[in-house]
Design a protein around this motif. Structure first.
Motif, PDB file in Angstrom:
ATOM      1  N   LYS A  42       8.147  59.141 -66.490  1.00 23.64           N
ATOM      2  CA  LYS A  42       7.077  58.147 -66.487  1.00 23.64           C
ATOM      3  C   LYS A  42       7.178  57.338 -67.771  1.00 23.64           C
ATOM      4  O   LYS A  42       7.112  57.896 -68.864  1.00 23.64           O
ATOM      5  CB  LYS A  42       5.710  58.818 -66.399  1.00 23.64           C
ATOM      6  N   ASP A  93       8.965  55.975 -63.027  1.00 23.50           N
ATOM      7  CA  ASP A  93       7.664  55.381 -62.742  1.00 23.50           C
ATOM      8  C   ASP A  93       7.267  54.480 -63.902  1.00 23.50           C
ATOM      9  O   ASP A  93       7.231  54.920 -65.053  1.00 23.50           O
ATOM     10  CB  ASP A  93       6.610  56.469 -62.543  1.00 23.50           C
ATOM     11  N   TYR A 150      -1.852  59.697 -67.852  1.00 22.31           N
ATOM     12  CA  TYR A 150      -0.751  59.438 -66.925  1.00 22.31           C
ATOM     13  C   TYR A 150       0.502  60.236 -67.262  1.00 22.31           C
ATOM     14  O   TYR A 150       1.517  60.101 -66.593  1.00 22.31           O
ATOM     15  CB  TYR A 150      -0.460  57.931 -66.864  1.00 22.31           C
ATOM     16  N   VAL A 179       2.763  60.093 -69.585  1.00 20.63           N
ATOM     17  CA  VAL A 179       3.985  59.325 -69.775  1.00 20.63           C
ATOM     18  C   VAL A 179       4.925  60.089 -70.705  1.00 20.63           C
ATOM     19  O   VAL A 179       4.497  60.826 -71.598  1.00 20.63           O
ATOM     20  CB  VAL A 179       3.716  57.888 -70.290  1.00 20.63           C
TER      21      VAL A 179
END
Length: 190
Positions: free
Chosen positions: A4, A85, A129, A131
């Motif tokens: 991500k 992503d 999220y 990441v």
């Protein structure tokens, strides 16, 4: 392994000199991009910080709508979109989400998610999220994200972010350099 990517928008995906012509026109200045040595742009105008903030709120939509892409970003993001992503995390205000999505479509830029947090503090969004790496142009954001999230942060060199950086914040001059560093990192973290 799919990763991500947390990616800032303004000054990272968009050209970091985007606002300079607007400031020159509206405030009768003759600034060049290299004159911008601080992230706080209000230091360049002879009005209060609150008046500058009002000017920004009155003009941000038209500036964002016309923001040019930084070189190479489209090709790099297209290459990454199928394998990773792409989470765009921006300090833009939430009410600009549709305008931002329309800009991405118009620019033919891939994205999996766009999060406008209305603040420069991107740590919570990066954690939420999950990441694995972040791309940023604001020095203190890059340092804080790196230190708080324990992830590498790619910092795009600008005249306004020249303070020293800790290990884990990687300075690059363009998206080609960012891609080269990320490609090596991906091989090492496969």
């Amino acid at each position: 392994m799919r990763k991500k990517f947390g990616i800032d928008i303004d000054g990272t995906v968009t050209s970091p000199d985007t606002i300079v012509p607007y400031m020159n026109q509206d405030f009768g200045l003759s600034l060049s991009y290299s004159d911008i040595k601080e992230y706080d742009l209000s230091v360049h105008v002879d009005i209060s910080k609150s008046d500058f903030a009002k000017w920004w709120l009155d003009n941000e939509a038209r500036i964002y709508e016309a923001s040019p892409l930084t070189k190479e970003v489209r090709a790099v993001l297209r290459e990454w979109e199928s394998a990773h992503d792409l989470f765009f995390i921006s300090a833009r205000s939430k009410h600009l989400l549709e305008l931002t999505k329309e800009w991405f479509v118009k620019q033919d830029l891939p994205f999996h998610h766009i999060e406008l947090i209305g603040s420069h503090d991107k740590i919570n969004a990066a954690k939420q999220y999950e990441v694995d790496i972040f791309f940023e142009d604001k020095h203190d954001n890059a340092v804080a994200i790196c230190e708080q999230c324990k992830i590498p942060v790619i910092l795009f060199n600008t005249p306004y972010n020249q303070e020293p950086v800790p290990e884990g914040v990687i300075r690059v001059n363009n998206w080609s350099e960012a891609k080269a560093w990320v490609d090596t990192w991906l091989k090492e973290n496969a």
